[in-house]
Design an enzyme around this catalytic site. Structure first.
Site, PDB file in Angstrom:
ATOM      1  CB  CYS A   1      -0.940  -0.002   1.195  1.00  0.00           C
ATOM      2  SG  CYS A   1      -2.326  -1.149   1.031  1.00  0.00           S
TER       3      CYS A   1
ATOM      4  CG  HIS B   1      -4.851  -4.232   1.864  1.00  0.00           C
ATOM      5  ND1 HIS B   1      -3.473  -4.250   1.930  1.00  0.00           N
ATOM      6  CD2 HIS B   1      -5.268  -5.161   2.745  1.00  0.00           C
ATOM      7  CE1 HIS B   1      -3.083  -5.142   2.812  1.00  0.00           C
ATOM      8  NE2 HIS B   1      -4.163  -5.710   3.332  1.00  0.00           N
TER       9      HIS B   1
ATOM     10  CG  HIS C   1       2.326 -10.205  -4.055  1.00  0.00           C
ATOM     11  ND1 HIS C   1       1.928 -10.265  -2.736  1.00  0.00           N
ATOM     12  CD2 HIS C   1       3.399 -11.024  -4.156  1.00  0.00           C
ATOM     13  CE1 HIS C   1       2.734 -11.075  -2.065  1.00  0.00           C
ATOM     14  NE2 HIS C   1       3.622 -11.560  -2.903  1.00  0.00           N
TER      15      HIS C   1
END
Ligand code: DGP
Length: 115
Positions: free
Chosen positions: A7, A46, A100
């Site tokens: 983030c 997120h 990710h």
């Protein structure tokens, strides 16, 4: 998300070598590359891990794969080939708890998952 390194990279509070960015995702070089080309593609929203993706968030995964293909073509390793890896949870060794996708390329990758 406070204290999330990815983030902070998304918010440009932490520097990174960005290779692609749009309104939904960012892609940057991994700080600890496991191959000559090692890029992380990260949703800006997120989400901790694959398991936490809600049905209505699945479209981000399709978008991420479009971005992966674009990066592979733009950077010239699409035809030679590449590997995409996503770790999920403790047993996978996931270190950063922000979803990710690793892109590994730039050499003939061995039979091990990474390397
Ligand atoms: P994983 O094990 O799937 O959670 O991989 C996390 C990856 O994130 C790991 O290959 C190293 C990379 N990484 C961790 N912190 C940073 C950072 O601050 N900057 C960059 N560019 N990569 C990072």
């Amino acid at each position: 998300m406070e204290n999330c390194i990815f983030c902070k990279i998304i918010n440009k509070e932490v520097p990174s070598t960005i290779v692609y960015e749009d309104e939904k995702v960012i892609a940057f070089n991994d700080v600890n590359p496991a191959a000559p080309i090692h890029i992380l593609v990260v949703p800006k929203k997120h989400v901790e891990k694959v398991l936490d993706l809600k049905d209505e968030e699945m479209e981000i995964v399709a978008h991420i794969y479009k971005v992966i293909n674009k990066i592979a073509k733009d950077q010239g390793f699409a035809e030679k080939g590449f590997r995409v890896i996503t770790n999920c949870g403790k047993d996978s060794g996931q270190e950063v708890m922000h979803l990710h996708f690793h892109i590994l390329a730039g050499k003939t990758l061995g039979p091990k998952i990474v390397g």
